[in-house]
Write a protein that holds these residues in place. Structure first.
Motif, short mmCIF file in Angstrom:
data_model
loop_
_atom_site.label_atom_id
_atom_site.label_comp_id
_atom_site.label_asym_id
_atom_site.label_seq_id
_atom_site.Cartn_x
_atom_site.Cartn_y
_atom_site.Cartn_z
N LYS A 34 49.26 23.79 74.28
CA LYS A 34 48.93 25.09 74.90
C LYS A 34 50.18 25.91 75.21
CE LYS A 34 47.53 23.59 79.47
NZ LYS A 34 47.73 22.14 79.52
N ASN A 35 51.29 25.24 75.40
CA ASN A 35 52.50 26.03 75.65
C ASN A 35 52.87 26.88 74.43
OD1 ASN A 35 53.30 23.78 74.17
ND2 ASN A 35 55.31 23.63 75.16
N MET A 36 52.55 26.37 73.23
CA MET A 36 52.86 27.14 72.02
C MET A 36 51.93 28.35 71.90
SD MET A 36 55.47 26.15 70.40
CE MET A 36 56.40 25.50 71.78
N ARG A 68 43.49 37.52 82.26
CA ARG A 68 42.98 36.14 82.33
C ARG A 68 42.77 35.64 80.90
NH1 ARG A 68 39.82 39.35 85.40
NH2 ARG A 68 39.74 39.00 87.67
N ILE A 69 43.39 34.53 80.58
CA ILE A 69 43.18 33.93 79.27
C ILE A 69 42.84 32.46 79.47
CG2 ILE A 69 44.20 33.47 77.00
CD1 ILE A 69 46.30 35.56 77.55
N ASP A 70 41.79 31.99 78.83
CA ASP A 70 41.50 30.56 78.94
C ASP A 70 42.29 29.84 77.85
OD1 ASP A 70 40.59 28.03 79.26
OD2 ASP A 70 38.48 28.63 79.59
N VAL A 71 43.55 29.61 78.15
CA VAL A 71 44.47 29.06 77.15
C VAL A 71 43.97 27.72 76.63
CG1 VAL A 71 46.83 28.27 76.75
CG2 VAL A 71 46.42 30.28 78.17
N THR A 72 43.53 26.87 77.54
CA THR A 72 43.09 25.53 77.13
C THR A 72 41.94 25.61 76.14
OG1 THR A 72 43.69 24.84 79.37
CG2 THR A 72 42.45 23.26 78.03
N LYS A 73 40.96 26.43 76.48
CA LYS A 73 39.77 26.52 75.63
C LYS A 73 40.11 27.10 74.25
CE LYS A 73 35.27 28.69 75.64
NZ LYS A 73 34.70 29.86 76.30
N ILE A 74 40.87 28.19 74.25
CA ILE A 74 41.17 28.82 72.96
C ILE A 74 42.05 27.92 72.10
CG2 ILE A 74 42.00 30.92 71.82
CD1 ILE A 74 41.69 32.35 74.51
N THR A 75 42.95 27.20 72.74
CA THR A 75 43.81 26.29 71.97
C THR A 75 42.95 25.20 71.33
OG1 THR A 75 45.61 26.73 73.52
CG2 THR A 75 45.89 24.86 72.06
N ARG A 76 42.05 24.63 72.12
CA ARG A 76 41.18 23.59 71.57
C ARG A 76 40.38 24.12 70.38
NH1 ARG A 76 38.67 20.70 76.97
NH2 ARG A 76 40.63 19.84 77.71
N GLU A 77 39.89 25.34 70.57
CA GLU A 77 39.12 25.99 69.51
C GLU A 77 39.95 26.10 68.23
OE1 GLU A 77 35.52 27.71 68.43
OE2 GLU A 77 36.06 26.73 70.34
N ALA A 78 41.18 26.54 68.40
CA ALA A 78 42.06 26.78 67.25
C ALA A 78 42.41 25.47 66.56
CB ALA A 78 43.33 27.50 67.70
N LYS A 86 50.42 30.35 66.27
CA LYS A 86 49.82 31.47 65.52
C LYS A 86 48.59 32.01 66.23
CE LYS A 86 51.75 30.44 61.03
NZ LYS A 86 51.59 29.73 59.76
N ALA A 87 47.79 31.07 66.81
CA ALA A 87 46.58 31.51 67.51
C ALA A 87 46.96 32.42 68.68
CB ALA A 87 45.82 30.29 68.02
N GLY A 88 48.03 32.07 69.38
CA GLY A 88 48.48 32.89 70.50
C GLY A 88 48.90 34.27 70.03
N TYR A 89 49.60 34.30 68.94
CA TYR A 89 50.08 35.57 68.40
C TYR A 89 48.90 36.46 67.99
CZ TYR A 89 53.39 38.65 66.01
OH TYR A 89 54.16 39.71 65.65
N ASN A 90 47.95 35.84 67.25
CA ASN A 90 46.79 36.60 66.79
C ASN A 90 45.88 37.04 67.92
OD1 ASN A 90 47.66 36.36 64.20
ND2 ASN A 90 46.50 34.46 63.82
#
Ligand code: SF4
Lengths: 611, 345
Positions: free
Chosen positions: A162-164, A137-147, A204-208
């Motif tokens: 978020k797709n990136m 489970r990943i909260d993609v939306t939240k982490i992307t906004r954070e980044a 980059k956030a996704g990768y890290n």
């Protein structure tokens, strides 16, 4: 400590709402995979509506990629990894995820609204129904906004990155270098710095995220495939078709005129050709399908390569004009990128059900050569070959492809321009005797091509029956029968100028020949390979030339006890084969808008052998 | 009339050299004969070699036309001649391309192609032979037949409101709009020549008598005893005058046309024909009632409207030229390789 696990091949399905950018993620991952050196096959699968209601099952857009360290022929039967951006994406795809497979779920797509739209009463992420899978489970939306905190874009625009994030994470998971996507983003967003920044940061956030998150302890690596040496690119069917047409134009020295009318899934051929006007190409978006083919006929009459492209419904509309081209004996290429019918049918789903239309779907005795593409890259060869046949044999030619080939991608060891054969063009410039005879023929029964602008060659042609040799209008019954036979024989004679049918894989004699055409290629080939490895005497032959058939086809089929013909239709090639060769061929049909899988074919062959 | 112009290959051409030698198969007395004859006499005056002329037709009696001319020709399928011409003209802009069609061919089955051809403005000449009937299929009503017309397919009278062809053409932004009749050879020749001279889609409607299935449909315009009363021959820069003894004229009262007696009105007050005036030409195109009814307007003949507008074939060629300037001649190897390649050793 992260460990890296080796895999031979992997199937990933990216799935999300049609606005989630999954097609872009898929195509970027495809290019990266190709550059990395894996062999691959892809299958994009999008809704019929441009923007179906958000969060619903009909709105799910998907992209499937199968890649490996050996040859890959299909996008894969079942997935190893499913990326689900929302509840509907999970629901629509879970059936095809293998037991034990990985689910990467964007938790913000599983809120109460999304769950309700997808028809879940409780969250499948919580209620234990996914216990047979490895669920992340990943909260993609939240982490992307954070980044993207520092980025100047509004929230909505930020969310579009978020797709990136997902792509970055998948790059990490498969141990890839994301550089090609970074280059791509720079090209695409060079004029929009904020958007560029958001996409790069999200990637980059996704990768890290993979790197630093404890939950992910394993990454995967699929070694490059041992493919024949050479220079490769990734190619989709429709652009390959366009390039084949352009190349044939260059190699024949003639101008190409592409007359067409927008229709799914053929429109991309127009989009591609329209970009390359500096290759002596004119593209013309006509008022309707009929005008499109007629304009192409007009261009051919003027001494150019007239080409028209469409899908099944459009082919039906073009029938009368194709008959005219048969009567005029002018070169013309008609591309039919098939989709599921009848009528409007399932416009974005694949089917091979226009074969009988191509074969018989015109009034009168109206033979046209038919050739079919089988993979994305084969579209290039087939388009080139269609132009060659049209010009060298003075006939309209039908090319069959389908949505699956058109939108699918594969690595392509592309040819050099020098390696492509020259196409002979025989435009007559003066009368051979004192009076020009437009329907005089050579030994192949091919008539002269006399185009306007040459003195002494003025003549009239048309849809009325022609008198043999003179081309004058003739109502004579003997002449009509003779001309019907001549036109048929002229097309049959093409068999002398095409290669013999070969066996793709398997022995020359055996128990079962699996005879296919079109986009069933990958499924059949991988199935037959597996059966050969298991000791079955099964072979695969795949037809490119359907009218006329290669001369040795009857003999080739005779070396097998049984012939199986799998098709994505209700049995079309099989009727023609049975009719022409009187062989007791067996049909395997699937008409669900999706490709035939390897397993379906292996099961069918085994059943046939055991009978 | 223009003098005979030297031809690049054959020296001076005459009408005879445009005769194909195919036996003409229209019914004796058909108006098509006159149109063919006028065409054969105008063609040598164009200064275009025979081999650079192409006639394309659809289906119908009129569409036999190309067979009888010794030029390049195609007798195509029903309604599609303009579409075929569009592909030919796009790729061979130097050719003189003529579309021969009829009221059914152009306005019914081929209606879509006609209007799109007009808006694109290919430099082609469309001659629509209007006989207000289907001749080849032996007498059904056509999209230009009047309401109540009794034909084989309308034994109790036609219900269809007919097209006003020139109003339709003006509505589709046609750039040359004219009308002629089979029974006025001299005027017809002039109109054919004008159609040729215009660069853009020239639409010439020709009233043509089908003496078998619709005899006399246009007699109130073509026959000596009534012609002057019921017709109005347009001439650029000239006042609109008609009548047995040219005793009547048309005046514009704002946007409303009015018929006046020249006894009481001076010619200076009349509407002066201006081919470039779109609004006036649309009013003229609406002079469409039966002129034998007292108070109705006479039927206009001649050139209604002319406008210079870029042709489609020029634009398509320019775009190719521009792309060649910007990108250079296409390099096939570059195209096939695309943006991203990799090498496997
Ligand atoms: S049917 Fe009428 S239009 Fe046709 S050829 Fe005879 S007279 Fe002419």
């Amino acid at each position: 400590m992260k460990v890296t696990e080796e895999k031979d091949n992997v199937v990933i399905k990216f799935a999300g709402d049609s606005g989630d950018g999954m097609q872009l993620v898929g195509s970027q991952f495809t290019n990266n995979t190709a550059l990395f050196g894996n062999d691959l096959g892809t299958f994009p699968d999008f809704p019929a509506e441009i923007r179906a209601p958000q969060g619903t099952l009909p709105g799910v857009s998907g992209f499937q990629i199968h890649f490996g360290n050996a040859e890959i022929y299909t996008p894969g039967d079942t997935y190893d990894v499913l990326v689900a951006m929302n509840s509907a994406a999970l629901k629509a795809n879970l059936d095809n995820l293998r037991k034990g497979g990985i689910i990467i779920a964007n938790t913000s797509g599983f809120d109460s609204k999304n769950l309700r739209l997808a028809g879940y009463e409780e969250s499948p992420l919580e209620d234990g129904q996914l216990q047979d899978y490895e669920l992340y489970r990943i909260d993609v939306t939240k982490i992307t906004r954070e980044a993207l905190k520092e980025n100047g874009l509004g929230m909505r625009d930020k969310d579009r990155s978020k797709n990136m994030f997902v792509l970055g994470f998948i790059y990490w998971l498969f141990d890839r270098d994301p550089q090609n996507t970074l280059n791509f983003l720079e090209r695409k967003f060079s004029k929009l710095p904020d958007v560029l920044d958001a996409n790069v940061k999200a990637l980059k956030a996704g990768y890290n995220f993979g790197n630093i998150t404890e939950a992910f302890s394993v990454k995967y690596r699929v070694k490059p495939a041992k493919m024949p040496a050479g220079t490769y690119r990734s190619i989709n069917g429709n652009p390959a078709m366009a390039m084949g047409i352009i190349s044939a134009g260059v190699k024949s020295g003639l101008q190409v005129f592409y007359g067409t009318y927008p229709i799914t899934p053929a429109s991309d051929i127009l989009h591609e050709l329209a970009r390359h006007k500096n290759y002596n190409i004119k593209t013309y978006q006509a008022e309707d399908e009929i005008a499109a083919v007629c304009a192409a006929i007009g261009a051919s009459y003027g001494g150019n390569i007239g080409v028209t492209g469409t899908s099944g419904p459009g082919l039906a509309l073009k029938s009368e004009a194709m008959g005219l081209a048969v009567m005029l004996e002018l070169p013309l290429v008609v591309l039919d990128i098939q989709r599921a019918g009848p009528s409007t049918g399932l416009p974005t789903k694949t089917e091979q059900a226009d074969l009988l239309q191509a074969f018989y779907g015109r009034n009168g005795e109206c033979p046209m050569p038919i050739i079919a593409a089988s993979t994305p890259s084969s579209c290039f060869e087939v388009a080139f070959e269609a132009v060659r046949i049209a010009l060298e044999h003075m006939t309209p030619v039908l090319v069959l492809s389908d949505g699956y080939i058109a939108n699918g991608a594969e690595p392509w060891k592309f040819p050099k321009a020098d390696e492509l054969a020259e196409i002979k063009v025989n435009i007559q410039t003066k009368p051979n005797d004192d009076k020009f005879m437009p329907y005089q023929r050579d030994e192949r029964l091919v008539r002269n091509w006399a185009v306007p602008g040459h003195s002494g060659l003025e003549h009239r042609i048309g849809g009325l029956e022609k008198e043999d040799v003179t081309g004058n209008v003739s109502y004579d019954p003997e002449n009509h029968e003779k001309m019907v036979k001549i036109r048929e024989q002229k097309v049959e004679n093409i068999a002398n100028y095409i290669p013999d049918q070969e066996i793709e894989i398997g022995p020359e004699k055996g128990d079962v020949l699996v005879l296919g055409w079109g986009s069933t290629f990958g499924g059949i080939k991988s199935a037959v390979k597996e059966l050969n490895d298991a000791g079955y005497k099964v072979s695969h032959a795949h037809l490119r030339y359907i009218k006329p058939f290669p001369k040795n086809l009857g003999e080739l089929m005779g070396n097998f006890k049984k012939v199986l013909v799998p098709e994505i239709n209700n049995g079309q090639l099989i009727r023609i084969i049975r009719d022409k060769y009187l062989v007791p061929a067996v049909a395997f049909n699937k008409i669900k808008g999706v490709p035939i899988t390897k397993k379906e074919i292996t099961d069918e062959v085994k059943k046939l052998i055991e009978e | 009339m223009a003098e005979v112009i030297e031809n690049k290959q054959n020296g001076v051409l005459t009408a005879k050299e445009f005769v194909s030698g195919q036996e003409v198969r229209w019914c004796p007395g058909c108006g098509d004969y006159s149109i063919l004859k006028q065409m054969q006499s105008v063609l040598p005056q164009l200064g275009v070699s025979k081999e650079d002329i192409v006639f394309i037709s659809g289906i119908g009696c009129s569409s036999r036309f190309p067979y009888y001319l010794d030029t390049f020709g195609m007798h195509s399928i029903h309604g599609r001649a303009p579409a075929i011409a569009s592909g030919l003209k796009s790729t061979r802009p130097e050719l003189s391309v003529w579309v021969i069609t009829g009221d059914g061919d152009a306005l019914s089955i081929g209606g879509n192609h006609i209007i799109h051809s007009l808006r694109r403005n290919f430099d082609i000449n469309v001659l629509m032979f209007n006989n207000e009937i289907y001749g080849l299929t032996k007498g059904q009503y056509s999209p230009t037949s009047p309401v109540k017309k009794v034909t084989k397919s309308t034994p109790f009278g036609s219900l269809d409101h007919p097209f006003n062809p020139l109003a339709l053409v003006l509505g589709a932004d046609g750039t040359f709009v004219a009308r002629a009749m089979d029974r006025d050879p001299k005027h017809l020749q002039q109109m054919i020549l004008r159609a040729h001279q215009h660069k853009g889609t020239s639409f010439l409607e020709v009233y043509q008598n089908c003496n078998i299935f619709n005899d006399g449909a246009f007699f109130s315009f073509t026959e000596k005893d009534v012609k002057k009363k019921h017709t109005l021959f347009l001439e650029e820069g000239q006042p609109l005058v008609f009548g047995e003894n040219e005793e009547k004229g048309v005046k514009l009262d704002g946007f409303t046309p009015v018929i006046v007696d020249l006894d009481s009105t001076s010619k200076n007050e009349l509407w002066i024909h201006d081919e470039k005036d779109y609004i006036k030409s649309t009013i003229l195109s609406r002079f469409f009632e039966d002129p034998s009814v007292e108070g109705n307007f006479p039927r206009p003949f001649g050139v209604f409207y002319v406008k210079e507008r870029n042709t489609y074939e020029d634009e398509i060629c320019n775009q190719v030229e521009q792309m060649l300037t910007v990108k250079g001649k296409g390099d096939l190897d570059k195209l096939i390789a695309g943006n991203e390649t990799w090498v496997i050793e």
